[in-house]
Motif scaffolding. Structure first.
Motif: not given
Length: 197
Positions: A163-169, A129-134
């Motif tokens: 902000v997007l990283t915090m929201l995804f986290l 999921a993190w790989a896809v997010f990046f």
């Protein structure tokens, strides 16, 4: 003391973004580029002093910014520094994705931690999921470079990705919370068993 060091590190992580934004607001993209190069190198040195080791992620970001930023400054073309976030995020995605095929554990599972215990399959899902997010963030950056104004890109580069990283986290927390709770419950049970014995 550890809380103070943690706070210092969080402030340090903000320095390059703020330096870039202020350089752009007060001058132009070229001053902003020079400012972010200096700031990232400063962060690497500061982490070296605080942790007495080379922080690989910051060193990589500083190296990429220096190469692409220098191209922007020498050729007077902002597109090079604008590509830098996409390159960094793609590298993160490739490292995460590649760890599915190298070794017994995925990259996120190898990070030292004591509060989260999950089955291997769930670590693989989280890592993917993190790989896809990046990759998505890298693609978004390219979209902003080619189809939006420089001002939109600068604002998004400064604040949007964080902000997007915090929201995804935050979106992954419901998935992780049950394992944090189970770990806490298991700890309480083991403590109770030890006291009874």
């Amino acid at each position: 003391m550890s809380a103070i060091l943690g706070g210092m590190k969080q402030l340090l992580d903000l320095v390059p973004a703020v330096a870039f934004f202020l350089g752009w607001v007060l001058y132009d993209i070229y001053v902003a580029t020079a400012a972010v190069i200096v700031a990232l190198i400063g962060v690497v040195i500061a982490y070296g002093v605080i942790e007495r080791r080379l922080h690989k992620m910051h060193a990589f970001a500083a190296a990429v910014a220096t190469v692409f930023g220098s191209l922007t400054l020498v050729l007077r073309d902002p597109v090079f520094i604008q590509f830098k976030p996409s390159l960094v995020y793609c590298c993160f995605a490739l490292l995460l994705a590649g760890s599915h095929f190298v070794g017994d554990k995925v990259l996120l599972q190898r990070i030292p931690q004591h509060t989260l215990v999950m089955p291997d399959a769930n670590w693989r899902k989280l890592n993917a999921a993190w790989a896809v997010f990046f990759l998505a963030i890298a693609a978004l950056n390219l979209y902003l470079v080619y189809f939006q104004t420089e001002a939109v890109w600068v604002h998004f580069r400064t604040w949007g990705y964080s902000v997007l990283t915090m929201l995804f986290l935050a979106s992954t927390l419901p998935f992780l919370m049950r394992y944090l709770q189970e770990t806490a419950a298991e700890h309480e049970r083991s403590t109770s068993d030890d006291s009874q014995s």
